[in-house]
Design a protein around this motif. Structure first.
Motif, PDB file in Angstrom:
ATOM      1  N   GLN A   5      -8.000   3.351   1.827  1.00  0.00           N
ATOM      2  CA  GLN A   5      -8.364   3.037   0.315  1.00  0.00           C
ATOM      3  C   GLN A   5      -7.313   3.028  -0.550  1.00  0.00           C
ATOM      4  N   LYS A   6      -7.562   2.573  -1.922  1.00  0.00           N
ATOM      5  CA  LYS A   6      -6.520   2.359  -2.829  1.00  0.00           C
ATOM      6  C   LYS A   6      -6.115   3.973  -3.294  1.00  0.00           C
ATOM      7  N   SER A   7      -4.736   4.085  -3.596  1.00  0.00           N
ATOM      8  CA  SER A   7      -4.221   5.280  -4.036  1.00  0.00           C
ATOM      9  C   SER A   7      -4.695   5.502  -5.527  1.00  0.00           C
ATOM     10  N   ALA A   8      -4.911   6.742  -5.864  1.00  0.00           N
ATOM     11  CA  ALA A   8      -5.400   6.980  -7.108  1.00  0.00           C
ATOM     12  C   ALA A   8      -4.222   7.199  -8.249  1.00  0.00           C
ATOM     13  N   ASP A   9      -3.073   7.445  -7.627  1.00  0.00           N
ATOM     14  CA  ASP A   9      -1.732   7.645  -8.213  1.00  0.00           C
ATOM     15  C   ASP A   9      -1.519   6.005  -9.187  1.00  0.00           C
ATOM     16  N   GLU A  10      -0.939   6.333 -10.464  1.00  0.00           N
ATOM     17  CA  GLU A  10      -0.761   5.126 -11.101  1.00  0.00           C
ATOM     18  C   GLU A  10       0.753   5.212 -11.594  1.00  0.00           C
ATOM     19  N   VAL A  11       1.545   4.149 -11.466  1.00  0.00           N
ATOM     20  CA  VAL A  11       2.818   3.891 -11.822  1.00  0.00           C
ATOM     21  C   VAL A  11       2.849   3.352 -13.196  1.00  0.00           C
ATOM     22  N   LEU A  12       1.626   2.461 -13.393  1.00  0.00           N
ATOM     23  CA  LEU A  12       1.604   1.476 -14.477  1.00  0.00           C
ATOM     24  C   LEU A  12       0.088   1.604 -14.968  1.00  0.00           C
ATOM     25  N   PRO A  13      -0.274   1.436 -16.185  1.00  0.00           N
ATOM     26  CA  PRO A  13      -1.810   1.325 -16.519  1.00  0.00           C
ATOM     27  C   PRO A  13      -2.338   0.395 -15.435  1.00  0.00           C
ATOM     28  N   GLY A  14      -3.352   0.945 -14.691  1.00  0.00           N
ATOM     29  CA  GLY A  14      -4.062   0.107 -13.775  1.00  0.00           C
ATOM     30  C   GLY A  14      -3.368  -0.209 -12.453  1.00  0.00           C
ATOM     31  N   VAL A  15      -2.183   0.172 -12.282  1.00  0.00           N
ATOM     32  CA  VAL A  15      -1.421  -0.158 -11.264  1.00  0.00           C
ATOM     33  C   VAL A  15      -1.052   1.170 -10.581  1.00  0.00           C
ATOM     34  N   SER A  16      -1.568   1.444  -9.327  1.00  0.00           N
ATOM     35  CA  SER A  16      -1.443   2.565  -8.442  1.00  0.00           C
ATOM     36  C   SER A  16      -0.225   2.355  -7.513  1.00  0.00           C
ATOM     37  N   THR A  17      -0.144   3.492  -6.711  1.00  0.00           N
ATOM     38  CA  THR A  17       1.381   3.536  -5.672  1.00  0.00           C
ATOM     39  C   THR A  17       0.753   2.428  -4.374  1.00  0.00           C
ATOM     40  N   THR A  18      -0.377   1.955  -4.640  1.00  0.00           N
ATOM     41  CA  THR A  18      -0.758   1.070  -3.621  1.00  0.00           C
ATOM     42  C   THR A  18      -1.364  -0.179  -4.282  1.00  0.00           C
ATOM     43  N   PRO A  19      -0.244  -0.995  -5.030  1.00  0.00           N
ATOM     44  CA  PRO A  19      -0.872  -1.811  -5.769  1.00  0.00           C
ATOM     45  C   PRO A  19      -1.642  -3.096  -5.462  1.00  0.00           C
ATOM     46  N   LEU A  20      -1.558  -3.357  -4.327  1.00  0.00           N
ATOM     47  CA  LEU A  20      -2.426  -4.267  -3.801  1.00  0.00           C
ATOM     48  C   LEU A  20      -3.766  -4.009  -3.097  1.00  0.00           C
ATOM     49  N   GLY A  21      -3.855  -2.880  -3.280  1.00  0.00           N
ATOM     50  CA  GLY A  21      -5.194  -2.413  -2.792  1.00  0.00           C
ATOM     51  C   GLY A  21      -5.407  -1.682  -1.366  1.00  0.00           C
ATOM     52  N   GLY A  22      -6.426  -1.369  -0.870  1.00  0.00           N
ATOM     53  CA  GLY A  22      -6.663  -1.013   0.427  1.00  0.00           C
ATOM     54  C   GLY A  22      -7.779  -1.721   1.284  1.00  0.00           C
ATOM     55  N   GLY A  23      -7.640  -1.393   2.280  1.00  0.00           N
ATOM     56  CA  GLY A  23      -8.878  -2.165   3.485  1.00  0.00           C
ATOM     57  C   GLY A  23      -8.701  -3.765   3.620  1.00  0.00           C
ATOM     58  N   LEU A  24      -9.241  -3.981   4.824  1.00  0.00           N
ATOM     59  CA  LEU A  24      -9.354  -5.335   5.424  1.00  0.00           C
ATOM     60  C   LEU A  24      -9.775  -6.440   4.343  1.00  0.00           C
ATOM     61  N   PHE A  25     -11.136  -5.904   3.721  1.00  0.00           N
ATOM     62  CA  PHE A  25     -11.589  -6.930   2.819  1.00  0.00           C
ATOM     63  C   PHE A  25     -11.804  -6.628   1.375  1.00  0.00           C
ATOM     64  N   SER A  26     -11.405  -5.292   0.903  1.00  0.00           N
ATOM     65  CA  SER A  26     -11.344  -4.810  -0.330  1.00  0.00           C
ATOM     66  C   SER A  26     -10.529  -4.843  -1.118  1.00  0.00           C
ATOM     67  N   GLY A  27      -9.183  -5.239  -0.599  1.00  0.00           N
ATOM     68  CA  GLY A  27      -7.956  -5.378  -1.268  1.00  0.00           C
ATOM     69  C   GLY A  27      -7.388  -6.545  -1.661  1.00  0.00           C
ATOM     70  N   SER A  28      -6.280  -6.871  -1.841  1.00  0.00           N
ATOM     71  CA  SER A  28      -5.516  -8.259  -2.030  1.00  0.00           C
ATOM     72  C   SER A  28      -5.885  -9.188  -0.973  1.00  0.00           C
ATOM     73  N   SER A  29      -6.311 -10.242  -0.859  1.00  0.00           N
ATOM     74  CA  SER A  29      -6.518 -11.133   0.106  1.00  0.00           C
ATOM     75  C   SER A  29      -6.306 -12.454  -0.156  1.00  0.00           C
ATOM     76  N   VAL A  30      -6.229 -13.469   0.641  1.00  0.00           N
ATOM     77  CA  VAL A  30      -6.245 -15.000   0.687  1.00  0.00           C
ATOM     78  C   VAL A  30      -6.914 -15.642   1.662  1.00  0.00           C
TER      79      VAL A  30
END
Length: 640
Positions: free
Chosen positions: A429-454
């Motif tokens: 799952q995506k981290s709840a911590d943010e380093v920028l507004p809307g950007v977490s410490t896992t900036p590309l999301g989490g999971g096989l189908f729910s994060g950044s994909s191509v």
């Protein structure tokens, strides 16, 4: 075969099995059957064992012949070889003109046999007879058949033991003649003497060779015992390069010349001979991290403030140096990383599948352009591949994505390849911590189908032997506002003026062409268009990026194995925007950027090459405020 034709005699072609039941022999010589298998000389001159065991006839013959008187007169032409030597005899030979002794049941004197020279002289032998060819061969080739004075052969008449003995004697005489003719001059006494003399003269050399052969055998045995693997091959590449640059952003001083390295070890394993499991380990000393500190691009002032993306990047530099982009954690210089883990396996004649947790699109999609080769060809990231292949970290240099796909060979000149890739497939799952507004410490999301994909595809076809064409499409989703190519500073903040945490969708199209004018000269180029749209209902923004490149590639220039390239093109550039996206970011002076590059690779040996080269950036990052920038590279590549 001899076992077939040895049965012919002056009284007819009989079978040995007819002999076994006749009355006991009274005056036959002792004849031992040395071996049931007789060596037969074939038509091509080779020897092979002939199975002389039809209904165990040879054993029956031997047992009946051995009861004869041992003191009778032996056949004059038959001498059994000591040690049971095999006899070489032509497959069609039996015996020549026999003298048939008077048997117990012999015919009257008027039936004495007479030699014939043609099978046609035998009135009772017809071409339709099953043994006609055998008789014809024995008569006309070997002169081994006699007929009766009335021009008959009487082939259906049973032969006597006397007739068999006489025929066998004549046949063995013929065998001895053939052996004597073939081997009489084979080895002479003078030859043996000369050979012995040569052995004495070269005794030292022979002893040396024997020792060397023994040493080679010992080393071979050691290698077999200690070999790495019977299914895995190891290869590697070491790049050591000096990089210097001038120009960059205004008011920035030129950076120092840096010395960098990248080391890769690749293990390729095959379990069936057709599949491949690729495991790659990598270490490098490029710096950058999350804010680009320590990188050459940051020193030039041409890097993005986050992730150090830049047009001044070299071909062998990772997209996110010194950073694990999945979790924004740092990676130490020269620490070992798993950059490749991919399994490729065929499932049908035209279909191959692949899957892995550390993969790049360049692993599955042909590059088409001859400028691709991070350690051997072009020295810039811009020249090697079409930007569409680099979207979403497709060629990050660290095997960023987990991917699966297929290769379908439509025809020898046409194939379709496609893949699905997920950058953070290993994060639940995506981290709840943010380093920028809307950007977490896992900036590309989490999971096989729910994060950044191509989802990417390439159609590759070869309309002629000298022309290669590749058409690319990629559909991407990113959790943050980036392109994921690493090619320009505008890669981060693709929708200029929009928050970094805004998710985006990309539709990317590209084409690459290579035309070989001759075996040593090729024209190559690509074109690409990336359409970026905000994927948030609260934001309406879009931007179009375009890029193109054209160049000339040379093979065996001045010396066999050397290559060179000259190319010119436009790096990714905002050509259009919509909604709230800005065409020109604040503080910049919009201008079309250009890239000019030249390099020459010297192949020093099979495993070492040296590539000096340079590329010049005009209006770097699409901003005329930046000075014209020159990046020089001296790259040494070791392969093994």
């Amino acid at each position: 075969m001899m076992s077939k034709y040895l049965l012919a005699s002056a009284s007819g072609m009989g079978f040995l099995c007819l002999i076994a039941g006749l009355s006991p022999v009274q005056a036959l010589p002792s004849l031992e059957i040395a071996d049931e298998n007789v060596a037969v000389n074939q038509n091509d001159g080779s020897y092979q064992k002939n199975d002389f065991n039809q209904s165990n006839l040879a054993k029956n013959i031997s047992s009946k012949l051995l009861i004869a008187n041992e003191n009778q007169k032996k056949f004059s032409s038959v001498k059994q070889q000591q040690n049971n030597q095999d006899l070489g005899v032509d497959s069609a030979v039996t015996y020549k003109q026999p003298v048939i002794p008077q048997s117990i049941n012999s015919s009257p004197s008027s039936d004495k046999l007479a030699q014939v020279t043609s099978v046609s002289q035998l009135s009772d032998v017809q071409p339709t007879d099953w043994a006609f060819q055998a008789l014809q061969s024995l008569v006309e080739r070997y002169g081994c058949i006699a007929g009766y004075p009335n021009q008959t052969y009487r082939g259906n008449r049973a032969m006597t033991r006397y007739e068999f003995a006489a025929g066998l004697n004549a046949c063995l005489e013929r065998i001895n003649e053939l052996i004597a003719t073939a081997t009489g001059d084979l080895v002479k006494k003078e030859d043996l003497a000369a050979l012995q003399k040569l052995q004495e003269q070269f005794a030292a050399e022979l002893s040396t060779l024997r020792g060397r052969v023994d040493a080679v055998e010992a080393r071979t045995a050691e290698l077999e015992v200690n070999q790495f693997s019977t299914t895995t091959k190891l290869n590697g590449e070491v790049i050591i390069a000096g990089v210097g640059a001038t120009g960059g952003a205004p008011n920035d001083s030129d950076p120092n010349i840096i010395l960098v390295n990248r080391v890769r070890l690749n293990l390729t394993t095959s379990f069936t001979g057709k599949d491949s499991l690729i495991t790659g380990l990598q270490a490098y000393n490029f710096l950058g991290g999350a804010d680009g500190q320590g990188s050459l691009q940051q020193s030039l002032g041409l890097a993005s403030p986050l992730l150090s993306s830049s047009s001044a990047r070299t071909s062998f530099e990772p997209q996110f140096p010194g950073l694990n982009v999945n979790t924004l954690s740092s990676v130490g210089a020269n620490s070992v990383q798993l950059y490749k883990l991919l399994y490729i396996f065929p499932v049908a004649n035209k279909l191959t599948l692949f899957a892995g947790t550390a993969a790049e699109t360049s692993d599955a999609f042909p590059a088409i352009t001859p400028f691709y080769g991070e350690g051997q060809e072009s020295i810039s990231r811009f020249a090697g591949l079409n930007p569409v292949l680099r979207v979403s970290g497709g060629t990050s240099g660290t095997g960023l994505a987990s991917a699966a796909g297929f290769i379908y060979s439509i025809s020898p000149n046409l194939d379709l390849r496609a893949l699905y890739g997920s950058v953070n497939a290993n994060l639940p799952q995506k981290s709840a911590d943010e380093v920028l507004p809307g950007v977490s410490t896992t900036p590309l999301g989490g999971g096989l189908f729910s994060g950044s994909s191509v989802v990417a595809a390439q159609l590759t076809f070869k309309p002629s032997p000298d022309l290669d064409i590749g058409l690319n499409y990629a559909n991407s989703y990113h959790e943050i506002n980036i392109l994921g190519t690493g090619l320009i500073s505008g890669d981060v903040g693709a929708l200029a003026g929009v928050e970094a945490g805004t998710p985006v969708k990309l539709n990317s199209f590209g084409g690459t062409v290579t035309w070989r004018l001759s075996p040593k000269i090729a024209l190559s180029g690509y074109g690409a268009a990336l359409f970026v749209d905000a994927a948030s209902n609260s934001v309406n923004a879009s931007t179009t990026f375009t890029s193109w490149m054209a160049g000339v590639h040379f093979r065996d220039l001045f010396k066999s194995g050397n290559t060179a390239g000259i190319l010119f093109g436009q790096p990714l550039f905002r050509s259009d925007t919509g909604g709230s996206a800005q065409l020109t970011p604040t503080g910049e002076n919009r201008a079309t950027p250009y890239h000019l590059e030249a390099y020459y690779r010297l192949q020093v040996s099979d495993n070492i090459s040296i590539t000096p080269g340079a590329f010049v950036l005009f209006n770097p990052e699409g901003n005329s405020n930046n000075e014209t920038t020159t990046v020089g590279v001296l790259r040494t590549t070791f392969t093994f």
